[in-house]
Design a protein around this motif. Structure first.
Motif, PDB file in Angstrom:
ATOM      1  N   GLN A  50     -24.506  -8.308  45.731  1.00 50.13           N
ATOM      2  CA  GLN A  50     -24.303  -9.416  46.667  1.00 50.13           C
ATOM      3  C   GLN A  50     -23.622 -10.588  45.979  1.00 50.13           C
ATOM      4  O   GLN A  50     -22.747 -11.240  46.559  1.00 50.13           O
ATOM      5  CB  GLN A  50     -25.636  -9.840  47.283  1.00 50.13           C
ATOM      6  N   GLN A  51     -23.999 -10.860  44.733  1.00 52.22           N
ATOM      7  CA  GLN A  51     -23.373 -11.934  43.973  1.00 52.22           C
ATOM      8  C   GLN A  51     -21.896 -11.631  43.736  1.00 52.22           C
ATOM      9  O   GLN A  51     -21.043 -12.498  43.911  1.00 52.22           O
ATOM     10  CB  GLN A  51     -24.091 -12.141  42.628  1.00 52.22           C
ATOM     11  N   ARG A  52     -21.580 -10.396  43.351  1.00 49.96           N
ATOM     12  CA  ARG A  52     -20.184 -10.008  43.125  1.00 49.96           C
ATOM     13  C   ARG A  52     -19.386 -10.099  44.417  1.00 49.96           C
ATOM     14  O   ARG A  52     -18.242 -10.566  44.413  1.00 49.96           O
ATOM     15  CB  ARG A  52     -20.139  -8.579  42.562  1.00 49.96           C
ATOM     16  N   ARG A  53     -19.986  -9.713  45.536  1.00 50.07           N
ATOM     17  CA  ARG A  53     -19.302  -9.808  46.827  1.00 50.07           C
ATOM     18  C   ARG A  53     -18.985 -11.254  47.162  1.00 50.07           C
ATOM     19  O   ARG A  53     -17.879 -11.576  47.612  1.00 50.07           O
ATOM     20  CB  ARG A  53     -20.155  -9.176  47.924  1.00 50.07           C
ATOM     21  N   ARG A  54     -19.946 -12.162  46.931  1.00 46.53           N
ATOM     22  CA  ARG A  54     -19.694 -13.591  47.198  1.00 46.53           C
ATOM     23  C   ARG A  54     -18.558 -14.112  46.327  1.00 46.53           C
ATOM     24  O   ARG A  54     -17.702 -14.872  46.795  1.00 46.53           O
ATOM     25  CB  ARG A  54     -20.963 -14.408  46.963  1.00 46.53           C
ATOM     26  N   LYS A  67      -9.794  -5.975  48.193  1.00 49.78           N
ATOM     27  CA  LYS A  67     -10.289  -5.439  49.461  1.00 49.78           C
ATOM     28  C   LYS A  67     -11.009  -4.103  49.241  1.00 49.78           C
ATOM     29  O   LYS A  67     -12.056  -3.854  49.847  1.00 49.78           O
ATOM     30  CB  LYS A  67      -9.135  -5.275  50.452  1.00 49.78           C
ATOM     31  N   ALA A  68     -10.458  -3.267  48.386  1.00 50.68           N
ATOM     32  CA  ALA A  68     -11.080  -1.969  48.101  1.00 50.68           C
ATOM     33  C   ALA A  68     -12.428  -2.163  47.401  1.00 50.68           C
ATOM     34  O   ALA A  68     -13.406  -1.477  47.714  1.00 50.68           O
ATOM     35  CB  ALA A  68     -10.154  -1.116  47.236  1.00 50.68           C
ATOM     36  N   GLU A  69     -12.483  -3.126  46.473  1.00 44.64           N
ATOM     37  CA  GLU A  69     -13.741  -3.379  45.778  1.00 44.64           C
ATOM     38  C   GLU A  69     -14.787  -3.924  46.747  1.00 44.64           C
ATOM     39  O   GLU A  69     -15.964  -3.543  46.694  1.00 44.64           O
ATOM     40  CB  GLU A  69     -13.538  -4.350  44.613  1.00 44.64           C
ATOM     41  N   LEU A  70     -14.376  -4.807  47.650  1.00 41.32           N
ATOM     42  CA  LEU A  70     -15.301  -5.339  48.657  1.00 41.32           C
ATOM     43  C   LEU A  70     -15.836  -4.224  49.552  1.00 41.32           C
ATOM     44  O   LEU A  70     -17.017  -4.194  49.883  1.00 41.32           O
ATOM     45  CB  LEU A  70     -14.622  -6.420  49.505  1.00 41.32           C
ATOM     46  N   LYS A  71     -14.964  -3.305  49.917  1.00 42.93           N
ATOM     47  CA  LYS A  71     -15.379  -2.182  50.753  1.00 42.93           C
ATOM     48  C   LYS A  71     -16.382  -1.303  50.000  1.00 42.93           C
ATOM     49  O   LYS A  71     -17.396  -0.883  50.570  1.00 42.93           O
ATOM     50  CB  LYS A  71     -14.163  -1.361  51.178  1.00 42.93           C
ATOM     51  N   GLN A  72     -16.114  -1.053  48.718  1.00 43.07           N
ATOM     52  CA  GLN A  72     -17.005  -0.243  47.902  1.00 43.07           C
ATOM     53  C   GLN A  72     -18.364  -0.942  47.745  1.00 43.07           C
ATOM     54  O   GLN A  72     -19.411  -0.296  47.845  1.00 43.07           O
ATOM     55  CB  GLN A  72     -16.384   0.010  46.540  1.00 43.07           C
ATOM     56  N   ILE A  73     -18.357  -2.239  47.530  1.00 39.21           N
ATOM     57  CA  ILE A  73     -19.608  -3.000  47.401  1.00 39.21           C
ATOM     58  C   ILE A  73     -20.403  -2.926  48.693  1.00 39.21           C
ATOM     59  O   ILE A  73     -21.618  -2.741  48.683  1.00 39.21           O
ATOM     60  CB  ILE A  73     -19.317  -4.461  46.992  1.00 39.21           C
ATOM     61  N   LYS A  74     -19.712  -3.061  49.824  1.00 40.64           N
ATOM     62  CA  LYS A  74     -20.383  -2.981  51.118  1.00 40.64           C
ATOM     63  C   LYS A  74     -21.060  -1.625  51.294  1.00 40.64           C
ATOM     64  O   LYS A  74     -22.213  -1.544  51.743  1.00 40.64           O
ATOM     65  CB  LYS A  74     -19.391  -3.230  52.245  1.00 40.64           C
ATOM     66  N   GLN A  75     -20.372  -0.553  50.930  1.00 39.07           N
ATOM     67  CA  GLN A  75     -20.947   0.788  51.046  1.00 39.07           C
ATOM     68  C   GLN A  75     -22.162   0.950  50.136  1.00 39.07           C
ATOM     69  O   GLN A  75     -23.186   1.513  50.531  1.00 39.07           O
ATOM     70  CB  GLN A  75     -19.895   1.848  50.718  1.00 39.07           C
TER      71      GLN A  75
END
Length: 117
Positions: A50-54, A67-75
Motif C-alpha cells: 500500500q505504501q509503494r502504491r501511494r 502503470k504495470a507496477e500499479l496493476k501488479q500491486i493491485k493484484q
C-alpha cells in the motif's frame, strides 16, 4: 441407585484417549500459531504494498512501467486480502467453534438478562 463401577481396564483405556486429545490440542495450537504468523506476515506485506502504491500514485503515473507496477500491486493486494479473510475466518476445528458459539451464547445471555432484569 449407584452408578456401575468402572473396571481397571476402562481406566487404562481413558489414558490413551487423554493422550490423543492432548496431541490433538497441541496440533491445533500449532496450527493456530502458524496461521497467526502468516496473518502477521501478510499484513506487513500488505502495508508495504500500500505504501509503494501511494508513492507511485503521487508521481502521476504516465509511463507504462509505472502503470504495470500499479496493476501488479493491485493484484497482489487483492490476493493478500483474500488470504487474510480466509485465514481469519477459517473455524474448522470443534474447539474454535465452541469458543465462537460459546461467546455468542454469553452475549445473548447478557442481552436477555438486561431485558429481564
Amino acid at each position: 441407585m449407584k452408578p456401575p463401577k468402572q473396571s481397571e481396564s476402562s481406566g487404562e483405556n481413558q489414558e490413551p484417549d487423554f493422550e490423543q486429545e492432548l496431541q490433538d490440542i497441541e496440533a491445533a495450537l500449532f496450527t493456530v500459531k502458524e496461521r497467526y504468523n502468516q496473518v502477521q506476515s501478510d499484513r506487513q506485506k500488505q502495508g508495504e504494498l500500500q505504501q509503494r502504491r501511494r508513492e507511485l500514485q503521487q508521481h502521476k503515473p504516465q509511463s507504462p512501467q509505472i502503470k504495470a507496477e500499479l496493476k501488479q500491486i493491485k493484484q497482489q493486494l487483492e490476493i493478500l486480502e483474500i488470504n487474510l479473510e480466509s485465514q481469519l475466518f477459517s473455524w474448522g476445528k470443534p474447539f474454535w467453534q465452541a469458543v465462537r458459539f460459546g461467546g455468542i451464547g454469553v452475549i445473548i445471555g447478557w442481552i436477555l438478562k438486561s431485558y429481564a432484569g
